[in-house]
Enzyme design. Structure first.
Site, PDB file in Angstrom:
ATOM      1  N   ARG A  52       1.252   1.255   8.066  1.00 21.33           N
ATOM      2  CA  ARG A  52       0.536   0.097   8.601  1.00 21.33           C
ATOM      3  C   ARG A  52      -0.096  -0.785   7.530  1.00 21.33           C
ATOM      4  O   ARG A  52       0.027  -2.000   7.559  1.00 21.33           O
ATOM      5  CB  ARG A  52      -0.612   0.542   9.526  1.00 21.33           C
ATOM      6  CG  ARG A  52      -0.270   0.581  10.976  1.00 21.33           C
ATOM      7  CD  ARG A  52      -1.105   1.648  11.605  1.00 21.33           C
ATOM      8  NE  ARG A  52      -0.793   2.901  10.949  1.00 21.33           N
ATOM      9  CZ  ARG A  52       0.203   3.705  11.326  1.00 21.33           C
ATOM     10  NH1 ARG A  52       0.917   3.406  12.352  1.00 21.33           N
ATOM     11  NH2 ARG A  52       0.465   4.820  10.671  1.00 21.33           N
ATOM     12  N   THR A  53      -0.814  -0.155   6.601  1.00 22.34           N
ATOM     13  CA  THR A  53      -1.588  -0.980   5.674  1.00 22.34           C
ATOM     14  C   THR A  53      -0.645  -1.844   4.835  1.00 22.34           C
ATOM     15  O   THR A  53      -0.802  -3.065   4.758  1.00 22.34           O
ATOM     16  CB  THR A  53      -2.490  -0.101   4.782  1.00 22.34           C
ATOM     17  OG1 THR A  53      -3.295   0.701   5.639  1.00 22.34           O
ATOM     18  CG2 THR A  53      -3.387  -0.937   3.899  1.00 22.34           C
ATOM     19  N   LYS A  81       5.888   6.906 -15.654  1.00 16.49           N
ATOM     20  CA  LYS A  81       6.071   7.044 -17.111  1.00 16.49           C
ATOM     21  C   LYS A  81       4.729   7.218 -17.813  1.00 16.49           C
ATOM     22  O   LYS A  81       4.661   7.235 -19.041  1.00 16.49           O
ATOM     23  CB  LYS A  81       6.743   5.787 -17.668  1.00 16.49           C
ATOM     24  CG  LYS A  81       8.098   5.492 -17.094  1.00 16.49           C
ATOM     25  CD  LYS A  81       8.633   4.234 -17.782  1.00 16.49           C
ATOM     26  CE  LYS A  81       9.885   3.734 -17.109  1.00 16.49           C
ATOM     27  NZ  LYS A  81      10.227   2.379 -17.581  1.00 16.49           N
ATOM     28  N   ARG A 102      -3.382   0.650  -3.350  1.00 15.53           N
ATOM     29  CA  ARG A 102      -3.769   1.950  -2.762  1.00 15.53           C
ATOM     30  C   ARG A 102      -3.483   3.026  -3.799  1.00 15.53           C
ATOM     31  O   ARG A 102      -2.398   3.033  -4.402  1.00 15.53           O
ATOM     32  CB  ARG A 102      -2.973   2.227  -1.496  1.00 15.53           C
ATOM     33  CG  ARG A 102      -3.131   3.673  -1.045  1.00 15.53           C
ATOM     34  CD  ARG A 102      -2.543   3.924   0.309  1.00 15.53           C
ATOM     35  NE  ARG A 102      -3.332   3.303   1.356  1.00 15.53           N
ATOM     36  CZ  ARG A 102      -3.144   3.547   2.653  1.00 15.53           C
ATOM     37  NH1 ARG A 102      -2.218   4.383   3.051  1.00 15.53           N
ATOM     38  NH2 ARG A 102      -3.899   2.956   3.556  1.00 15.53           N
ATOM     39  N   HIS A 130     -11.918   2.432   2.524  1.00 19.67           N
ATOM     40  CA  HIS A 130     -10.716   1.747   3.024  1.00 19.67           C
ATOM     41  C   HIS A 130     -11.189   0.488   3.752  1.00 19.67           C
ATOM     42  O   HIS A 130     -11.147   0.410   4.977  1.00 19.67           O
ATOM     43  CB  HIS A 130      -9.963   2.684   3.966  1.00 19.67           C
ATOM     44  CG  HIS A 130      -8.584   2.230   4.339  1.00 19.67           C
ATOM     45  ND1 HIS A 130      -8.123   0.944   4.133  1.00 19.67           N
ATOM     46  CD2 HIS A 130      -7.566   2.896   4.933  1.00 19.67           C
ATOM     47  CE1 HIS A 130      -6.874   0.856   4.579  1.00 19.67           C
ATOM     48  NE2 HIS A 130      -6.518   2.017   5.068  1.00 19.67           N
TER      49      HIS A 130
HETATM   50  C1  NCD Z   1      -5.647   5.744   7.083  1.00 19.80           C
HETATM   51  C2  NCD Z   1      -5.735   5.951   5.586  1.00 19.80           C
HETATM   52  O1  NCD Z   1      -4.789   5.703   4.860  1.00 19.80           O
HETATM   53  O2  NCD Z   1      -6.826   6.326   5.148  1.00 19.80           O
HETATM   54  N1  NCD Z   1      -4.454   5.130   7.465  1.00 19.80           N
HETATM   55  C3  NCD Z   1      -4.418   3.767   7.540  1.00 19.80           C
HETATM   56  O3  NCD Z   1      -4.479   3.088   6.543  1.00 19.80           O
HETATM   57  N2  NCD Z   1      -4.382   3.208   8.749  1.00 19.80           N
HETATM   58  C4  NCD Z   1      -5.951   6.954   7.865  1.00 19.80           C
HETATM   59  C5  NCD Z   1      -5.150   8.197   7.591  1.00 19.80           C
HETATM   60  O4  NCD Z   1      -4.240   8.211   6.759  1.00 19.80           O
HETATM   61  O5  NCD Z   1      -5.446   9.187   8.239  1.00 19.80           O
END
Ligand code: NCD
Length: 306
Positions: A52-53, A81, A102, A130
């Site tokens: 999703r993100t 690397k 991320r 997040h």
């Molecule tokens: C979350 C995350 O990555 O922290 N997912 C997301 O971005 N919607 C929650 C999760 O992974 O449980």
């Protein structure tokens, strides 16, 4: 100096309101924004899995008329690397106008921001924060509940490693009359540094174990997955993973207007039979994610659309 989003607290409550208003306008008038980011590029640097993100960021940029480049795992970037995040971001700054990152390490987005010539968005740093999930959650609550103050929020599951929970607590703690009901086994409680913040601001919270008891009196139930990848040993994960399973029977104890949210991905903690309950809004929540990320990209790039 570019402006970054590393923590939801980087935006004031007024700025968050403006961001959500903008997301609402984009949702109602998508054509107006279709070329807002012509010739702009978003880099998505994902050192950890995501559906999703990452895809909602990419979709957000495409819907604004912009371009996207990036990588979706550490293995496919020069991290494999041995390149540092600070070197990578220095280079990406000359290929893109804005970057979403991320990383499994807490603080990675912050380190990137120190070496970046472009806005950096924290798309999740380890078990820490997040913020863009929180923007999504706030927009979902504001749209579906009509308010962000005077709500009793149940947070259930892995409150220790769940970064979405940490960011959401921070963000909601600035609104009047918020009450938190933290539902977890003792091993997965909210970290002390977050509780200390709540104590300092005199914000009401309780830590309980029973979902059955808590569910009868909540405005929002925010379910989370047990974060397997952050456990030090597999046995602990196996012991904890099915601690909470929200099913029809438990939903029958909940108020008629309680919303069930979840950042997704879901594993076992919400049984699929709950999906058809009108109170289950987690898939709708994921849709809001694209609009708020469109609003965020425009805001950090200081692009105004009249
Ligand atoms: C979350 C995350 O990555 O922290 N997912 C997301 O971005 N919607 C929650 C999760 O992974 O449980």
């Amino acid at each position: 100096m570019p402006r970054h989003l590393l923590n939801p607290m980087d935006f004031s409550v007024e700025e968050l309101d403006r961001l959500m208003d903008l997301a609402g306008d984009i949702r109602s008038n998508p054509d107006k924004y279709a070329h807002a980011c012509d010739r702009k590029t978003l880099a998505t640097c994902f050192y950890e899995p995501s559906t999703r993100t990452r895809l909602s960021f990419e979709s957000a940029m495409y819907h604004l008329g912009g371009h996207v480049l990036g990588f979706s795992s550490a293995d496919s970037s020069s991290a494999a690397k041995g390149e540092s995040v600070s070197d990578t971001i220095r280079v990406i700054s000359s290929y893109a106008d804005i970057c979403a990152i991320r990383h499994p390490k807490e603080g990675a987005a912050y380190v990137a921001s120190l070496h970046s010539g472009i806005p950096v968005i924290n798309a999740g740093d380890g078990g820490h924060q997040h913020p863009t999930q929180t923007l999504t959650d706030l927009l979902t609550i504001r749209t579906l509940k009509g308010r962000l103050d005077r709500i009793r929020v149940g947070l259930c599951g892995d409150l220790k490693f769940g970064r979405t929970v940490h960011s959401l607590i921070n963000a909601l703690s600035r609104y009047e009359g918020i009450e938190f009901v933290m539902i977890s086994p003792p091993e997965l409680r909210v970290p002390e540094y977050i509780l200390e913040n709540l104590d300092a601001k005199n914000i009401s919270y309780v830590q309980v174990q029973s979902l059955d008891d808590a569910i009868t009196d909540l405005d929002i139930l925010y379910m989370t997955r047990v974060q397997r990848e952050r456990f030090f040993n597999e046995d602990d994960y196996v012991r904890m993973k099915d601690f909470y399973i929200l099913n029809k029977e438990k939903m029958s104890l909940a108020p008629a207007d309680m919303l069930v949210m979840h950042p997704l991905p879901r594993v076992n903690e919400i049984s699929v039979e709950v999906d058809e309950d009108p109170r289950a809004v987690y898939f709708q929540q994921a849709q809001f994610g694209m609009y708020i990320r469109m609003a965020l990209i425009l805001t950090l790039l200081e692009i105004k659309v009249d």
